[in-house]
Design an enzyme around this catalytic site. Structure first.
Site, PDB file in Angstrom:
ATOM      1  N   HIS A 283     124.433  46.536 -10.448  1.00 43.93           N
ATOM      2  CA  HIS A 283     125.173  46.593  -9.179  1.00 43.93           C
ATOM      3  C   HIS A 283     126.523  45.887  -9.254  1.00 43.93           C
ATOM      4  O   HIS A 283     126.881  45.107  -8.369  1.00 43.93           O
ATOM      5  CB  HIS A 283     124.337  45.995  -8.040  1.00 43.93           C
TER       6      HIS A 283
ATOM      7  N   GLU B 242     123.936  56.389   0.883  1.00 43.38           N
ATOM      8  CA  GLU B 242     124.724  56.608   2.086  1.00 43.38           C
ATOM      9  C   GLU B 242     126.204  56.782   1.813  1.00 43.38           C
ATOM     10  O   GLU B 242     126.751  56.260   0.830  1.00 43.38           O
ATOM     11  CB  GLU B 242     124.507  55.468   3.081  1.00 43.38           C
TER      12      GLU B 242
ATOM     13  N   TYR C 230     128.093  46.592   7.239  1.00 47.00           N
ATOM     14  CA  TYR C 230     127.334  47.828   6.995  1.00 47.00           C
ATOM     15  C   TYR C 230     125.844  47.575   6.766  1.00 47.00           C
ATOM     16  O   TYR C 230     125.109  48.500   6.435  1.00 47.00           O
ATOM     17  CB  TYR C 230     128.005  48.629   5.876  1.00 47.00           C
TER      18      TYR C 230
ATOM     19  N   TYR D 276     111.859  48.358  -3.387  1.00 45.46           N
ATOM     20  CA  TYR D 276     111.139  48.994  -4.484  1.00 45.46           C
ATOM     21  C   TYR D 276     109.673  48.584  -4.528  1.00 45.46           C
ATOM     22  O   TYR D 276     108.837  49.316  -5.055  1.00 45.46           O
ATOM     23  CB  TYR D 276     111.818  48.674  -5.820  1.00 45.46           C
TER      24      TYR D 276
END
Length: 384
Positions: free
Chosen positions: A163, A256, A266, A277
Site C-alpha cells: 500500500h 472505489e 473518505y 480479510y
C-alpha cells in the site's frame, strides 16, 4: 411416462441442444471458454514486452514512451523500435508491492525536460516508505537522468511492503503536484493528521506544501494534506472538467472511485463497502453521512490499476468516460460520470491482469499487462 411429460421432455431436450455448444467426448461446460477477443470492440496488438511494468507516459508529440519496471528500471521505448534503459535511476526497494512506481512529465517538459518518479525506499529497522523525485531526462543513444532530487517522502516510514500507492498527477494548470499516499496496510494512520499515510497531498512542483491547502494552518506535515481517509490509491487523474478523482483498492470488497475534494475525509478504516480479510465487518458508508462516500464501488472487487478519462477519437461512444485498468477482472472497466456519481457501463476481458492504461496525444490507446513478461498492447478498433 405420460404422453404430456414425454412431449415436455422432448421439447426441453431440443431447446437445450440448440442453446448448448457441441462437446467432444470428455468435454465439460467448464472447459468451454468464450472468445473474448472476438467480443471486444477493439483488437489488442502486442507491441513490446517489459518486466513487471507499472506505469507509462508518452513524450508529447512523439511515439516514444517512458515505462517503469518495478524491479528498478526505467525504459525509453519508441513504437516500432527497441526499448533502451535510462541510467541514473536510484536504487529502489523491490519487495512485496514496492519498487519503481509512477512516472509523469513536468507540465513544462517540452522546455525543461523534467520528469517525476516515485518508488519505495528502505528505512531503518526494516521500515520502508514511498518517495517522489524529479530529474532531467537526457535522451540520445544513451538516455540518462540528471540532477535527480527527492522532493517528498511518506512519513512515518513503517514496517511492511504494501500500500505505497505513490501515484502522481499534475493539476490541469500545471501549478500543483498531487501525490497519492497509501495507508501502508496500517489503517489507523489514514485518519491521523500527524503523518501523510492514507492521504492525497497537494504540493508545489518543488515539493513544498501548496498555499491554501485545507489544513495549512496546522503546519507541519498536515499542511501537505488535501484529503484523508484513503486506503490504497492506484489511480489519480483529472477529468475534462478539471476535477480530481482517485481509484483505490478496498479490503475484501469495496474497491472505489472517488471525486477528491479539499478537506474531505473518505472514511478508511472507519467505513467501507467491503470487509476485513479476517471476516470482521466494517460499517458501511451509509452509517456515516459525515464521511465522503464513493462515486461508485465494486463488490466483488475489480482490483484496479490506474485509469484515464478518454478523449477516444477512435471510440466516440467512450469520450469523456473513465477507462479503468483492472487486474482482478483482467481487462478494462468503462465507467460513465454523472455529476459527482458514476456508473459502470461495460467491461472488456483481455484475459490478463492489466496494470496501466494511457492515451497518446494522437488518440492511440495502450495498456500494460502486470506480469514478469508484461505485454504492452495497443488497442485499435476491431475490423468486423
Amino acid at each position: 411416462m405420460p404422453r404430456r411429460q414425454t412431449l415436455l421432455a422432448l421439447l426441453l431436450g431440443v431447446s437445450l441442444a440448440a442453446s448448448w455448444p457441441l462437446f467432444r467426448p470428455g468435454d465439460s461446460a467448464a472447459q468451454v471458454v468464450p472468445d473474448y477477443a472476438a467480443q471486444n470492440p477493439f483488437a489488442a496488438v502486442e507491441v513490446a514486452r517489459f518486466s513487471q511494468p507499472w506505469a507509462i507516459v508518452f513524450l508529447p508529440g512523439t511515439r516514444t514512451a517512458l515505462i517503469t519496471e518495478r524491479g528498478g528500471r526505467l525504459k525509453l521505448w519508441q513504437e516500432g523500435g527497441a526499448a533502451r534503459e535510462v541510467s541514473g535511476v536510484p536504487a529502489v526497494l523491490h519487495a512485496g508491492q514496492g519498487g519503481l512506481g509512477d512516472v509523469v512529465l513536468a507540465p513544462d517538459f517540452a522546455r525543461s525536460r523534467m520528469i517525476y518518479l516515485s518508488w519505495a525506499e528502505a528505512g531503518p529497522s526494516d521500515t520502508a516508505g514511498a518517495v517522489v523525485a524529479r530529474a532531467r531526462l537526457i535522451e540520445g543513444d544513451a538516455p540518462r537522468l540528471e540532477a535527480l532530487q527527492v522532493i517528498w517522502r511518506q512519513t512515518p516510514k513503517v514496517t511492511g511492503r504494501g500500500h505505497y500507492s505513490h501515484r502522481i498527477a499534475f493539476s490541469p494548470d500545471g501549478r500543483h503536484l498531487f501525490i497519492a499516499s497509501g495507508d501502508r496496510q496500517k489503517m489507523a494512520p489514514a485518519q491521523a493528521m500527524t503523518g501523510n499515510l492514507g492521504k492525497v497531498l497537494r504540493l508545489l512542483p518543488d515539493g513544498r506544501p501548496a498555499p491554501g491547502n485545507p489544513f495549512a494552518a496546522s503546519g507541519g506535515v498536515a499542511a501537505q494534506i488535501w484529503s484523508l481517509g484513503h486506503r490504497n490509491i492506484l489511480g489519480l487523474h483529472f477529468d475534462p472538467q478539471g476535477r480530481l478523482w482517485d481509484l483505490e483498492h478496498g479490503p475484501r470488497g469495496g474497491d472505489e472511485l472517488n471525486l477528491v475534494e479539499p478537506g474531505k475525509n473518505y472514511g478508511w478504516p472507519l467505513v467501507s463497502q467491503g470487509e476485513h480479510y479476517d471476516g470482521r465487518a466494517i460499517p458501511r458508508h451509509a452509517t456515516r453521512p459525515d464521511l465522503a462516500a464513493p462515486a461508485i464501488s465494486w463488490n466483488p472487487v475489480i482490483a484496479p490499476g490506474n485509469f484515464i478519462f478518454c478523449k477516444c477519437d477512435a471510440f466516440p461512444a467512450w469520450r469523456g468516460q473513465a477507462l479503468i485498468a483492472a487486474m482482478g477482472s483482467q481487462g478494462l472497466v468503462r465507467v460513465a460520470i454523472d455529476g459527482a456519481r458514476a456508473r459502470e457501463v461495460e467491461r472488456y476481458n483481455l484475459e490478463t491482469r492489466i496494470r496501466a492504461i494511457t492515451e497518446r496525444d494522437d488518440g492511440a490507446l495502450f495498456v500494460l499487462a502486470d506480469k514478469e513478461d508484461g505485454r504492452l498492447l495497443r488497442l485499435m478498433p476491431a475490423k468486423r
